[in-house]
Design a protein around this motif. Structure first.
Motif, mmCIF file in Angstrom:
data_model
loop_
_atom_site.group_PDB
_atom_site.id
_atom_site.type_symbol
_atom_site.label_atom_id
_atom_site.label_comp_id
_atom_site.label_asym_id
_atom_site.label_seq_id
_atom_site.Cartn_x
_atom_site.Cartn_y
_atom_site.Cartn_z
ATOM 1 N N MET A 1 0.825 -1.192 0.000
ATOM 2 C CA MET A 1 0.000 0.000 0.000
ATOM 3 C C MET A 1 0.868 1.254 0.000
ATOM 4 O O MET A 1 1.939 1.263 0.581
ATOM 5 N N GLU A 26 -1.205 4.672 5.957
ATOM 6 C CA GLU A 26 -1.647 4.044 4.716
ATOM 7 C C GLU A 26 -2.923 4.758 4.277
ATOM 8 O O GLU A 26 -3.759 5.106 5.110
ATOM 9 N N SER A 27 -3.104 4.981 2.983
ATOM 10 C CA SER A 27 -4.296 5.653 2.470
ATOM 11 C C SER A 27 -5.564 4.935 2.903
ATOM 12 O O SER A 27 -6.555 5.561 3.265
ATOM 13 N N ASN A 28 -5.546 3.604 2.883
ATOM 14 C CA ASN A 28 -6.706 2.825 3.279
ATOM 15 C C ASN A 28 -7.040 3.024 4.760
ATOM 16 O O ASN A 28 -8.201 3.048 5.145
ATOM 17 N N ASP A 29 -6.010 3.168 5.603
ATOM 18 C CA ASP A 29 -6.228 3.401 7.030
ATOM 19 C C ASP A 29 -6.935 4.733 7.263
ATOM 20 O O ASP A 29 -7.820 4.834 8.113
ATOM 21 N N ASN A 31 -8.983 6.203 5.235
ATOM 22 C CA ASN A 31 -10.382 6.026 4.831
ATOM 23 C C ASN A 31 -11.189 5.336 5.923
ATOM 24 O O ASN A 31 -12.356 5.660 6.130
ATOM 25 N N LYS A 32 -10.581 4.396 6.635
ATOM 26 C CA LYS A 32 -11.264 3.721 7.742
ATOM 27 C C LYS A 32 -11.573 4.693 8.871
ATOM 28 O O LYS A 32 -12.562 4.536 9.578
ATOM 29 N N SER A 35 -14.552 7.590 7.609
ATOM 30 C CA SER A 35 -15.953 7.177 7.525
ATOM 31 C C SER A 35 -16.713 7.420 8.835
ATOM 32 O O SER A 35 -17.744 8.096 8.832
#
Length: 91
Positions: A1, A26-29, A31-32, A35
């Motif tokens: 990632m 991390e970019s995904n973290d 986003n979590k 939200s």
């Protein structure tokens, strides 16, 4: 990632800017985190248009994450608002 360098690496200290260590996520973290933050802001009607949000920053993980999440939220939230991180140097 892919790691994303968050833009908030400055805090206000007694009216002066003091550089802090950059935070990497991390970019995904992110986003979590975004939200539930957005959902809470909307559910409780926490932000009005043109609000200025001041976040107390201790330098710990939780306050830096909140500051970073709110900054990111401000980039796409339908109500425009600004975010500033503040810390107090007790001397």
């Amino acid at each position: 990632m892919k790691k994303q360098k968050l833009l908030f690496n400055l805090c206000v200290v007694g009216g002066l800017f003091k550089e802090q260590s950059p935070v990497f996520l991390e970019s995904n973290d992110m986003n979590k985190v975004l939200s539930p933050v957005r959902r809470a802001v909307e559910d409780f009607k926490m932000i009005q248009s043109k609000d200025r949000i001041c976040i107390g920053v201790s330098g710990g993980k939780d306050s830096l994450l909140l500051l970073s999440a709110m900054h990111k939220l401000a980039t796409f939230y339908p109500q425009p608002f600004t975010v500033i991180g503040v810390t107090i140097d007790m001397g």
